[in-house]
Design an enzyme around this catalytic site. Structure first.
Site, mmCIF file in Angstrom:
data_model
loop_
_atom_site.group_PDB
_atom_site.id
_atom_site.type_symbol
_atom_site.label_atom_id
_atom_site.label_comp_id
_atom_site.label_asym_id
_atom_site.label_seq_id
_atom_site.Cartn_x
_atom_site.Cartn_y
_atom_site.Cartn_z
ATOM 1 N N SER A 289 0.865 -1.269 -0.200
ATOM 2 C CA SER A 289 0.035 -0.019 -0.156
ATOM 3 C C SER A 289 1.083 1.155 -0.154
ATOM 4 O O SER A 289 2.209 1.224 0.173
ATOM 5 C CB SER A 289 -0.833 0.061 1.314
ATOM 6 O OG SER A 289 0.050 0.231 2.527
ATOM 7 N N LYS A 290 0.148 2.383 -0.104
ATOM 8 C CA LYS A 290 0.757 3.610 -0.288
ATOM 9 C C LYS A 290 1.652 3.870 0.894
ATOM 10 O O LYS A 290 2.371 4.385 1.243
ATOM 11 C CB LYS A 290 0.049 4.711 -0.708
ATOM 12 C CG LYS A 290 0.644 6.026 -0.685
ATOM 13 C CD LYS A 290 -0.575 7.038 -1.134
ATOM 14 C CE LYS A 290 -0.591 8.535 -0.588
ATOM 15 N NZ LYS A 290 0.531 8.811 0.507
ATOM 16 N N ARG A 291 0.657 3.370 2.079
ATOM 17 C CA ARG A 291 1.357 3.735 3.395
ATOM 18 C C ARG A 291 2.746 2.977 3.770
ATOM 19 O O ARG A 291 3.532 3.209 4.258
ATOM 20 C CB ARG A 291 0.345 3.366 4.505
ATOM 21 C CG ARG A 291 0.292 4.233 5.686
ATOM 22 C CD ARG A 291 -0.720 3.823 6.679
ATOM 23 N NE ARG A 291 -2.187 3.968 6.098
ATOM 24 C CZ ARG A 291 -3.114 3.472 6.512
ATOM 25 N NH1 ARG A 291 -3.118 2.704 7.314
ATOM 26 N NH2 ARG A 291 -4.465 3.603 6.020
ATOM 27 N N GLY A 293 4.657 2.307 1.457
ATOM 28 C CA GLY A 293 5.763 3.304 0.612
ATOM 29 C C GLY A 293 6.256 4.471 1.697
ATOM 30 O O GLY A 293 7.527 4.712 1.601
ATOM 31 N N ASP A 294 5.315 5.187 2.171
ATOM 32 C CA ASP A 294 5.441 6.330 2.685
ATOM 33 C C ASP A 294 6.384 6.009 3.928
ATOM 34 O O ASP A 294 7.331 6.514 4.472
ATOM 35 C CB ASP A 294 4.599 6.991 3.467
ATOM 36 C CG ASP A 294 3.573 7.594 2.112
ATOM 37 O OD1 ASP A 294 4.215 7.848 1.128
ATOM 38 O OD2 ASP A 294 2.402 7.948 2.443
#
Ligand code: GLU
Length: 526
Positions: A289-291, A293-294
């Site tokens: 998920s994007k999270r 990645g962050d």
């Protein structure tokens, strides 16, 4: 129950008979996840390999989830990766709206095909495969909650629909009246007590008991639009799609789609299906998920995406080469059956096969992503790298002599993962050190070193031309002849010129910065 012609037991024969036509059908609900890019890539490779067509279709019938700019983002992302649909998108990057020989099924944006879906939904109602439903959102929510409180899931389907607010047990005049006066939907009528059996090219045979399936909504009067299920199946049929290659998240919809093909009696031309497994978090636990990645510092989107919520990183802006990104993605869930890891897009079109797509999810691995970029960087022309480097230096406000960039690139290229690393790897080529590594100083800058450095400086002064070859061997001989320890003197020299224990060979560095600057840097330490 399956009629012989819809049998998938001989998909290979079917492949031969049909022209391969595949589509990537994203919904413009935000930036395209790298998993979506992989789906597009596999479709593209499959089409290329079979000399077929790769179509881009925009599935934008859910107006509530529509995000402005997402469609352009999708097209630009594919373009960056070198994945060009040969149908659906015009050469100028816009979606084809008018039918033409290259884009016979235009428009390819579902919102512009709005008028054609209703007849299909009504056909199903007329033949008894669908019905009108009038249940309010509140009443459905209440049923959902009550089922949940008993630890069950609410299914609007074969075993519950008779008790719900729909046309199944209504008099025709009442249905007509309510259609006039109320909001309604058309729901598909899932056959009761039926085992739906179908094939997936990656997962094999799948069986689903129909009573567990929802009578999904196909059409809504509120916006006069079909839902994903109807529009997707109708368009795959009308666009003569031969193979549907899409993400695993759509597998639960497949029994419904299979039943829709049967209800429309399109089994003969029904596509073959392949559902790709998910891209997983680096620890293998759950969808990437994007999270993640962050949190772990890597992009999950091909290009940067700016929205009111903030900026999401993109592979392009992080400095990845598109060919490295594509190569990495191709191998996340597929392998060529050999040890080969570096495979160009062109080569992939020959090597790719759905048979080698794996069923299990593919973990993202940041080191591997870096490795791919590094490998591609090494194969890039130095002139191209020097150009990109020049741009970075200019952006960073660093003044440079353009004629020095090529030799610098040659010297530092092997140590970089990204072109942006060149800046840190090359700082001492552009400016004399302002700080000196303390440990190195303590270790190598002993009392007698200034005196030795004066001699080294005088020796270098007489070297002409000041090239790496002219410096390297003679300097070593000079140090040896003086009976000084080679390591000590060379490290001290590195301290003067670079300021730290990094960089390529000293002769190469000194030849690039030039004699004058070399002598000046030694002088500063004396
Ligand atoms: N519109 C769907 C999506 O956004 C397409 C699914 C499919 O390929 O059938 O992913």
């Amino acid at each position: 129950m399956i009629k012989k012609k819809s049998c998938y037991l001989c998909p290979k024969d079917k492949n031969i008979m049909k022209r391969v036509r595949v589509r990537f059908a994203p919904s413009p609900t935000g930036p395209l996840h790298m998993g979506g890019v992989r789906t597009a890539l596999y479709n593209y490779l499959f089409a290329k390999q079979h000399h077929g067509d790769f179509i881009l279709r925009i599935e934008d019938t859910d107006s509530q989830r529509y995000v402005a700019g997402a469609e352009e983002y999708i097209i630009e992302s594919l373009r960056w990766c070198g994945i060009f649909p040969n149908e659906g998108v015009l050469e100028n990057g816009e979606m084809a709206v008018e039918p033409s020989p290259n884009h016979p099924h235009a428009p390819y944006r579902q919102s512009q095909r709005k008028s054609l879906y209703r007849a299909y939904a009504q056909q199903l109602v007329a033949q008894g495969d669908a019905y009108y439903a009038f249940d309010s959102a509140e009443s459905l929510e209440a049923l959902r909650q009550s089922a949940e409180s008993k630890g069950e899931a609410f299914v609007y389907g074969p075993t519950s629909r008779a008790t719900l607010d729909n046309s199944l047990a209504m008099e025709p005049h009442e249905v007509a009246k309510r259609l006039e006066e109320e909001r309604w939907v058309i729901r598909f009528k899932i056959p009761q007590d039926h085992e739906v059996v179908f094939q997936d090219l990656i997962r094999g045979e799948i069986k689903v008991q129909s009573n567990t399936l929802d009578d999904k909504v196909l059409w809504k009067s509120i916006d006069g639009l079909p839902t994903y299920h109807l529009a997707n199946v109708v368009d795959d049929h009308l666009m003569e799609i031969s193979h549907v290659i899409r993400g695993e998240e759509w597998l639960p919809s497949l029994p419904l789609h299979i039943l829709l093909y049967r209800a429309f009696q399109w089994q003969d031309t029904q596509p073959l299906f392949a559902h790709l497994s998910l891209l997983l978090k680096p620890d293998g636990k759950g969808k990437l998920s994007k999270r993640d990645g962050d949190r772990l510092g890597f992009p999950v989107f091909p290009l940067e995406w700016k929205s009111p919520e903030g900026v999401s990183k993109g592979y392009r802006e992080e400095g990845y080469f598109p060919d490295a990104f594509v190569n990495m993605l191709a191998l996340m869930g597929w392998n060529p059956g050999t040890e080969q890891e570096l495979i160009s897009l062109d080569e992939l079109t020959h090597l790719f096969s759905l048979e080698r797509v794996v069923k299990s999810g593919a973990r993202f691995n940041l080191e591997k992503a870096h490795w791919f970029n590094q490998q591609y960087l090494r194969t890039k022309e130095n002139t191209q790298l020097a150009q990109e480097f020049a741009q970075l230096l200019t952006e960073a406000g660093i003044t440079f002599d353009p004629s020095k960039l090529l030799p610098i690139v040659e010297l530092i290229k092997e140590r970089a993962l990204f072109v942006k690393d060149f800046i840190d790897l090359s700082d001492y080529f552009f400016t004399a050190p302002t700080q000196y590594d303390e440990k190195l100083l303590a270790k190598h800058w002993k009392e007698d070193m200034p005196q030795k450095m004066v001699a080294v400086k005088n020796f270098l002064f007489n070297i002409e031309p000041f090239t790496a070859e002219m410096i390297e061997h003679p300097l070593a001989q000079f140090i040896q002849a003086s009976e000084w320890g080679m390591g000590g003197v060379m490290n001290a020299l590195r301290l003067c010129i670079v300021g730290a224990a990094k960089g390529p060979g000293m002769a190469a560095i000194m030849s690039v910065i030039g004699k004058e600057e070399t002598l000046r840097r030694i002088e500063r330490m004396l």
